[in-house]
Scaffold this active site. Sequence first.
Site, mmCIF file in Angstrom:
data_model
loop_
_atom_site.group_PDB
_atom_site.id
_atom_site.type_symbol
_atom_site.label_atom_id
_atom_site.label_comp_id
_atom_site.label_asym_id
_atom_site.label_seq_id
_atom_site.Cartn_x
_atom_site.Cartn_y
_atom_site.Cartn_z
ATOM 1 N N ASP A 61 -27.507 3.624 0.694
ATOM 2 C CA ASP A 61 -26.896 2.636 1.595
ATOM 3 C C ASP A 61 -27.676 1.319 1.562
ATOM 4 O OD1 ASP A 61 -25.511 4.927 2.184
ATOM 5 O OD2 ASP A 61 -25.559 4.655 4.351
ATOM 6 N N PRO A 102 -16.889 -1.746 11.145
ATOM 7 C CA PRO A 102 -17.053 -0.861 12.295
ATOM 8 C C PRO A 102 -18.430 -0.187 12.240
ATOM 9 C CG PRO A 102 -15.417 0.051 10.754
ATOM 10 C CD PRO A 102 -15.897 -1.265 10.170
ATOM 11 N N SER A 144 -25.711 0.502 9.532
ATOM 12 C CA SER A 144 -27.147 0.502 9.845
ATOM 13 C C SER A 144 -27.950 -0.064 8.676
ATOM 14 C CB SER A 144 -27.635 1.901 10.238
ATOM 15 O OG SER A 144 -27.568 2.783 9.144
ATOM 16 N N ALA A 145 -27.535 0.253 7.454
ATOM 17 C CA ALA A 145 -28.251 -0.304 6.297
ATOM 18 C C ALA A 145 -28.033 -1.810 6.230
ATOM 19 C CB ALA A 145 -27.779 0.369 5.010
ATOM 20 N N LEU A 160 -19.700 3.168 6.848
ATOM 21 C CA LEU A 160 -19.563 1.994 5.977
ATOM 22 C C LEU A 160 -20.873 1.207 5.886
ATOM 23 C CD1 LEU A 160 -15.965 0.825 6.966
ATOM 24 C CD2 LEU A 160 -16.664 2.336 5.106
ATOM 25 N N ARG A 217 -21.192 2.833 12.813
ATOM 26 C CA ARG A 217 -21.253 4.298 12.779
ATOM 27 C C ARG A 217 -19.983 4.910 12.194
ATOM 28 N NH1 ARG A 217 -22.117 6.973 17.845
ATOM 29 N NH2 ARG A 217 -23.345 8.513 16.755
ATOM 30 N N ALA A 218 -19.433 4.263 11.179
ATOM 31 C CA ALA A 218 -18.183 4.744 10.594
ATOM 32 C C ALA A 218 -18.363 5.109 9.127
ATOM 33 C CB ALA A 218 -17.097 3.690 10.743
HETATM 34 C C1 MEV Z 1 -24.494 8.308 4.182
HETATM 35 O O1 MEV Z 1 -23.854 7.054 4.102
HETATM 36 C C2 MEV Z 1 -24.611 8.923 2.826
HETATM 37 C C3 MEV Z 1 -25.263 10.297 2.778
HETATM 38 O O2 MEV Z 1 -25.213 10.709 1.396
HETATM 39 C C4 MEV Z 1 -26.692 10.253 3.252
HETATM 40 C C5 MEV Z 1 -27.629 9.472 2.315
HETATM 41 O O3 MEV Z 1 -27.263 9.175 1.188
HETATM 42 O O4 MEV Z 1 -28.762 9.222 2.756
HETATM 43 C C6 MEV Z 1 -24.506 11.328 3.592
#
Ligand code: MEV
Length: 307
Positions: free
Chosen positions: A145, A97, A105-106, A102, A99-100
């Site tokens: 990520d 999914p 985007s990475a 997981l 923007r969840a």
């Molecule tokens: C986001 O998946 C994880 C956070 O720790 C942000 C980051 O590590 O850049 C919230």
Amino acid sequence: PLHPRAEAHGKVIVLGEHAVVYGYPAVAAGLPQGIVLEASPRPDPRLPITLTIPAWDLDLELHAGSDHPVARACLEVLAHCDGPVTGWALHGASALPARAGLGSSAALTVALARLVFGPDASIDDVVAASLAGERVFHGEPSGLDSRVAAQGGVLRYVRGEPPRSIVPGAPLPLCIIPSGIPRSTADQVARCRSRLEHLPSVVRPVLIAIGQAVESGIHAIEHGDLDTLGVLFDVAHGLLGALDVSSPALDRMAADARAAGARGAKLTGAGCGGCLLALAGDAPDAAARLTAAFPTLRPLFVEVAAS
Ligand code: MEV
């Protein structure tokens, strides 16, 4: 010239989100569900690159001046090509999914970097290009990520240091439950920062405690001590609430997962939506009980084992 096909992992943060932005350790696992990105030439090489990912409702042209964050992020990654790139159609297939929390985007920016650099590229180069894109989504990514999307496995990660692979002493029965509530990582990172700036003497120890929970959690993972890991999930969820990144919905889901027999439950990723991560118990009906507790949310079960 892009390579024809590339893949990247999804990721789930087991422990340590948010604190990792401030240099504390985190532990995360690559998910087999990630993205496959394919590039084929467009009829006219001068046409802009298109990006279509039906699973994420994305259908974009990548051209300078686009204000779509995904387009801008992809252009940052493509800037690592020698010379301008046009004339490609990119198609993505994903079971993650978007923007969840997981790592969608990475995964996208890592796969795109691999289309640019090819299958033999070093992980460090791929991560560096992915991070240029990730900065568009949120200003100060820890890099966790991108690293997990590129490398997979279970990793202990500290910003700016080479990651360490963790070998689980027993398979980790993870259950990922999407809340269905989208959120922006940038907003959540900003909420945490604002709480830290408002009350540094109170909130700094919360970040330190999260880092300690990561070290204890890694010890528990390596020794197959799932009961302790479950307790650490519950502790981490409380600490993340203190950072202002949980929500009533996630708190309710965590309570429901525990009531359904989970050893522990916490939000995973940026919070305030995204997913809940539960550590399933060892009863034979553990998965069935968790599934029944979230009839509309389609929990995803992933067993993370030594590879
Ligand atoms: C986001 O998946 C994880 C956070 O720790 C942000 C980051 O590590 O850049 C919230």
